[in-house]
Design a protein around this motif. Structure first.
Motif, PDB file in Angstrom:
ATOM      1  N   SER A  78       0.890  -1.305  -0.318  1.00  0.00           N
ATOM      2  CA  SER A  78       0.146  -0.233   0.119  1.00  0.00           C
ATOM      3  C   SER A  78       1.024   1.372  -0.424  1.00  0.00           C
ATOM      4  O   SER A  78       0.747   1.936  -0.738  1.00  0.00           O
ATOM      5  N   GLN A  79       1.821   1.001   0.764  1.00  0.00           N
ATOM      6  CA  GLN A  79       2.464   2.307   0.771  1.00  0.00           C
ATOM      7  C   GLN A  79       3.700   2.570  -0.384  1.00  0.00           C
ATOM      8  O   GLN A  79       3.701   3.403  -0.476  1.00  0.00           O
ATOM      9  N   TYR A  80       3.724   1.575  -1.151  1.00  0.00           N
ATOM     10  CA  TYR A  80       4.416   1.080  -2.215  1.00  0.00           C
ATOM     11  C   TYR A  80       3.818   1.992  -3.367  1.00  0.00           C
ATOM     12  O   TYR A  80       3.902   3.072  -4.498  1.00  0.00           O
ATOM     13  N   VAL A  81       2.326   1.434  -3.772  1.00  0.00           N
ATOM     14  CA  VAL A  81       1.275   2.325  -3.972  1.00  0.00           C
ATOM     15  C   VAL A  81       1.213   3.289  -4.040  1.00  0.00           C
ATOM     16  O   VAL A  81       1.539   4.126  -5.097  1.00  0.00           O
ATOM     17  N   ASN A  82       0.765   4.334  -3.179  1.00  0.00           N
ATOM     18  CA  ASN A  82       1.114   5.396  -2.821  1.00  0.00           C
ATOM     19  C   ASN A  82       2.148   6.158  -2.925  1.00  0.00           C
ATOM     20  O   ASN A  82       1.477   7.767  -2.369  1.00  0.00           O
ATOM     21  N   SER A  83       2.879   5.750  -3.579  1.00  0.00           N
ATOM     22  CA  SER A  83       4.102   6.696  -3.579  1.00  0.00           C
ATOM     23  C   SER A  83       3.812   7.870  -4.773  1.00  0.00           C
ATOM     24  O   SER A  83       3.622   7.219  -5.439  1.00  0.00           O
ATOM     25  N   ILE A  84       4.532   8.696  -4.168  1.00  0.00           N
ATOM     26  CA  ILE A  84       4.176   9.991  -5.374  1.00  0.00           C
ATOM     27  C   ILE A  84       4.797   9.707  -6.850  1.00  0.00           C
ATOM     28  O   ILE A  84       4.079   9.834  -7.636  1.00  0.00           O
ATOM     29  N   SER A  85       5.701   9.171  -6.403  1.00  0.00           N
ATOM     30  CA  SER A  85       6.536   8.832  -7.855  1.00  0.00           C
ATOM     31  C   SER A  85       5.562   7.261  -9.095  1.00  0.00           C
ATOM     32  O   SER A  85       6.063   7.464  -9.687  1.00  0.00           O
ATOM     33  N   TYR A  86       4.419   7.086  -8.304  1.00  0.00           N
ATOM     34  CA  TYR A  86       3.597   6.132  -8.800  1.00  0.00           C
ATOM     35  C   TYR A  86       3.370   6.032  -9.930  1.00  0.00           C
ATOM     36  O   TYR A  86       2.523   6.584 -10.169  1.00  0.00           O
ATOM     37  N   SER A  87       3.856   5.825 -10.793  1.00  0.00           N
ATOM     38  CA  SER A  87       2.960   6.324 -12.241  1.00  0.00           C
ATOM     39  C   SER A  87       1.758   4.501 -12.725  1.00  0.00           C
ATOM     40  O   SER A  87       1.810   4.115 -12.211  1.00  0.00           O
ATOM     41  N   LYS A  88       1.321   5.327 -14.126  1.00  0.00           N
ATOM     42  CA  LYS A  88       0.063   4.797 -14.372  1.00  0.00           C
ATOM     43  C   LYS A  88       0.585   2.936 -15.056  1.00  0.00           C
ATOM     44  O   LYS A  88       0.825   1.636 -14.350  1.00  0.00           O
ATOM     45  N   ASP A  89       1.847   2.903 -15.541  1.00  0.00           N
ATOM     46  CA  ASP A  89       3.131   1.889 -16.587  1.00  0.00           C
ATOM     47  C   ASP A  89       3.074   0.764 -14.677  1.00  0.00           C
ATOM     48  O   ASP A  89       3.304  -0.300 -14.678  1.00  0.00           O
ATOM     49  N   SER A  90       3.183   2.289 -13.664  1.00  0.00           N
ATOM     50  CA  SER A  90       4.119   1.198 -11.654  1.00  0.00           C
ATOM     51  C   SER A  90       2.973   0.832 -12.003  1.00  0.00           C
ATOM     52  O   SER A  90       3.020  -0.643 -11.003  1.00  0.00           O
ATOM     53  N   LEU A  91       2.053   1.039 -11.290  1.00  0.00           N
ATOM     54  CA  LEU A  91       0.370   0.888 -11.362  1.00  0.00           C
ATOM     55  C   LEU A  91       0.228  -0.954 -12.029  1.00  0.00           C
ATOM     56  O   LEU A  91       0.032  -2.130 -11.740  1.00  0.00           O
ATOM     57  N   ILE A  92       0.138  -0.442 -13.284  1.00  0.00           N
ATOM     58  CA  ILE A  92       0.640  -1.699 -14.663  1.00  0.00           C
ATOM     59  C   ILE A  92       1.394  -3.137 -14.008  1.00  0.00           C
ATOM     60  O   ILE A  92       1.040  -4.556 -13.976  1.00  0.00           O
ATOM     61  N   HIS A  93       2.442  -2.466 -14.082  1.00  0.00           N
ATOM     62  CA  HIS A  93       3.241  -3.706 -13.527  1.00  0.00           C
ATOM     63  C   HIS A  93       2.954  -4.323 -12.589  1.00  0.00           C
ATOM     64  O   HIS A  93       3.533  -5.960 -11.531  1.00  0.00           O
ATOM     65  N   PHE A  94       2.715  -3.966 -11.061  1.00  0.00           N
ATOM     66  CA  PHE A  94       2.306  -4.398 -10.099  1.00  0.00           C
ATOM     67  C   PHE A  94       1.022  -4.743  -9.891  1.00  0.00           C
ATOM     68  O   PHE A  94       1.513  -6.434  -9.729  1.00  0.00           O
ATOM     69  N   LEU A  95       0.294  -5.067 -10.479  1.00  0.00           N
ATOM     70  CA  LEU A  95      -1.181  -6.037 -11.047  1.00  0.00           C
ATOM     71  C   LEU A  95      -0.377  -7.113 -11.456  1.00  0.00           C
ATOM     72  O   LEU A  95      -1.170  -7.899 -11.935  1.00  0.00           O
ATOM     73  N   LYS A  96       0.837  -6.989 -12.695  1.00  0.00           N
ATOM     74  CA  LYS A  96       0.711  -8.083 -13.611  1.00  0.00           C
ATOM     75  C   LYS A  96       1.735  -9.100 -12.361  1.00  0.00           C
ATOM     76  O   LYS A  96       2.063  -9.916 -13.060  1.00  0.00           O
ATOM     77  N   LYS A  97       2.716  -7.985 -11.422  1.00  0.00           N
ATOM     78  CA  LYS A  97       3.782  -9.201 -11.004  1.00  0.00           C
ATOM     79  C   LYS A  97       3.758  -9.136  -9.628  1.00  0.00           C
ATOM     80  O   LYS A  97       4.532 -10.631  -9.360  1.00  0.00           O
ATOM     81  N   GLU A  98       3.089  -7.687  -8.912  1.00  0.00           N
ATOM     82  CA  GLU A  98       3.669  -7.598  -7.218  1.00  0.00           C
ATOM     83  C   GLU A  98       2.500  -8.414  -6.489  1.00  0.00           C
ATOM     84  O   GLU A  98       2.485  -8.929  -5.909  1.00  0.00           O
TER      85      GLU A  98
END
Length: 234
Positions: A78-98
């Protein structure tokens, strides 16, 4: 004749007394045997209940440990996802891999001996204090299990809704996250993604929190009942 009659009378009385004594002895022996059987059955049931409680204690400790670990991972993510630098690509990577959709399964309490004793009426072999303690333990057990099932079903619904919109890695997923399937993630709506992800994470957090609270309380009550049983055998 009078002497013979007197002797026969005395003999008959003696025979009756011997028969009565024999019956009383047989009854006493039967009572001893029944008492011995009852004590033996009571000891067997006590041992079985204690084993159930000890098994529950070990299992609940492990369940709580795994749930706590799962909850910590969720908080970190949750802290990772809520970080300011979290982009859409990062969110997609999170859903795909993490993303960690796995929850800790609960197989149920080891209360077969207690339930069997209730059904057969053999619970009366225990004293009132122990019967009350076992009954008092069954109440949080049943409540904890029912609450667990309710939150589990809600959480499964959230996974289903998230997976219906995004091919997240769930057990036995039909479509795998491979480079060939990257087109699935094209034109993802960031707002929709965040809302569904937030809903999923919030429900999982509540699931973990409730499990930790309820199962910890039930664990402590189980320890109390086991301690009373062990003290009663001293």
């Amino acid at each position: 004749m009078e002497n013979k009659t007197g002797k026969y009378f005395k003999y008959a009385i003696g025979e009756i007394i011997l028969v009565v004594i024999g019956i009383l002895i047989a009854l006493q022996v039967n009572n001893w045997n029944e008492l011995r059987k009852t004590k033996s059955e009571q000891a067997t049931l006590l041992k079985s209940v204690k084993q159930d409680l000890m098994s529950d204690i070990d299992y609940l400790k492990e369940f709580i440990k795994k749930t706590d670990s799962n909850f910590n991972i969720l908080n970190e993510q949750s802290q990772y996802v809520n970080s300011i630098s979290y982009s859409k690509d990062s969110l997609i990577h999170f859903l795909k891999k993490e993303i960690n959709v796995i929850s800790v399964g609960f197989k149920g309490f080891n209360n077969n001996t207690y339930e069997s004793m209730k059904a057969s009426g053999k619970l009366d072999l225990f004293d009132n204090i122990l019967k009350e303690q076992l009954y008092d333990l069954s109440i949080p057990q049943n409540a904890t299990e029912e609450t667990y099932k309710t939150f589990r079903d809600d959480y499964y619904d959230e996974i289903e809704m998230l997976a219906a919109s995004y091919p997240i890695p769930v057990p036995h997923s039909f479509i795998k996250n491979t480079p060939e399937n990257d087109f699935i993630w094209d034109n993802v709506n960031r707002k929709d993604l965040m809302l569904k992800l937030n809903s999923w994470g919030s429900v999982k957090a509540n699931f973990c929190r409730n499990n930790l609270r309820n199962f910890k309380n039930t664990l402590e009550k189980t320890k109390v009942v086991l301690k009373i049983m062990e003290k009663g055998n001293d």
